[in-house]
Design an enzyme around this catalytic site. Sequence first.
Site: not given
Length: 218
Positions: A118, A125, A195, A198
């Site tokens: 990030h 996300d 995830e 993500h």
Amino acid sequence: MSADLPAGFVRLADIDRTIRQDIRYARTDNFLHRKAAGYDAPVCILTGRAAEALSGVQKAIAAEGLTLVVFDCYRPARAVSDMGEWTGEGGPPDPQWYPTVKRKDLIAKGYVGELSTHSRGSTVDVAIARADRKTAPKQACGVSDAETLDFGTGFDCFDPMSETAHRPLAEAATANRKRLVEAMRAGGFRNYAREWWHFTLENEPFPKQRFDFAVTAD
């Protein structure tokens, strides 16, 4: 490009105002139970290339009466350090956010990173919601009040249930994860298998550089 941001970065709203923003680390309803360092406003900032690509995904799903919802975008390096230091404080599992893992084990288990993609500005996300804001069932883990489709868990559920290909899941949740991955892949993003929410832009502009400017509204 916004003049107050580093070259190559934009605020998502300046590219596409139709994408919903639900930036959790600028608030208290996240796994920290407080605002993360460096989040001075609930605003999505991305590299211009990532923002344009995300807008392309939004346009593609809008025809189905759907919208993207972003929970986190660019994350300052100081926030990543803040999250790492927080894990070191220790504590028991949290039934909403990490129901089966102790806080001190979140890094070792891969749920909190010592470094984060990030901070390079091209990771997001994200989930999908109905444009008419019809809400999903309350989730057992992670964000519980986001107006999204059912993905089996909420954002930031630190549990094996959040792995994109986790089975078993309800049929609808499996289908929604597949829909999200396919839409983002078509827009040039790759998913992180641990995830479902993500995604990182392929051929991102700053693949080896991390940034630490604050997230601000202007």
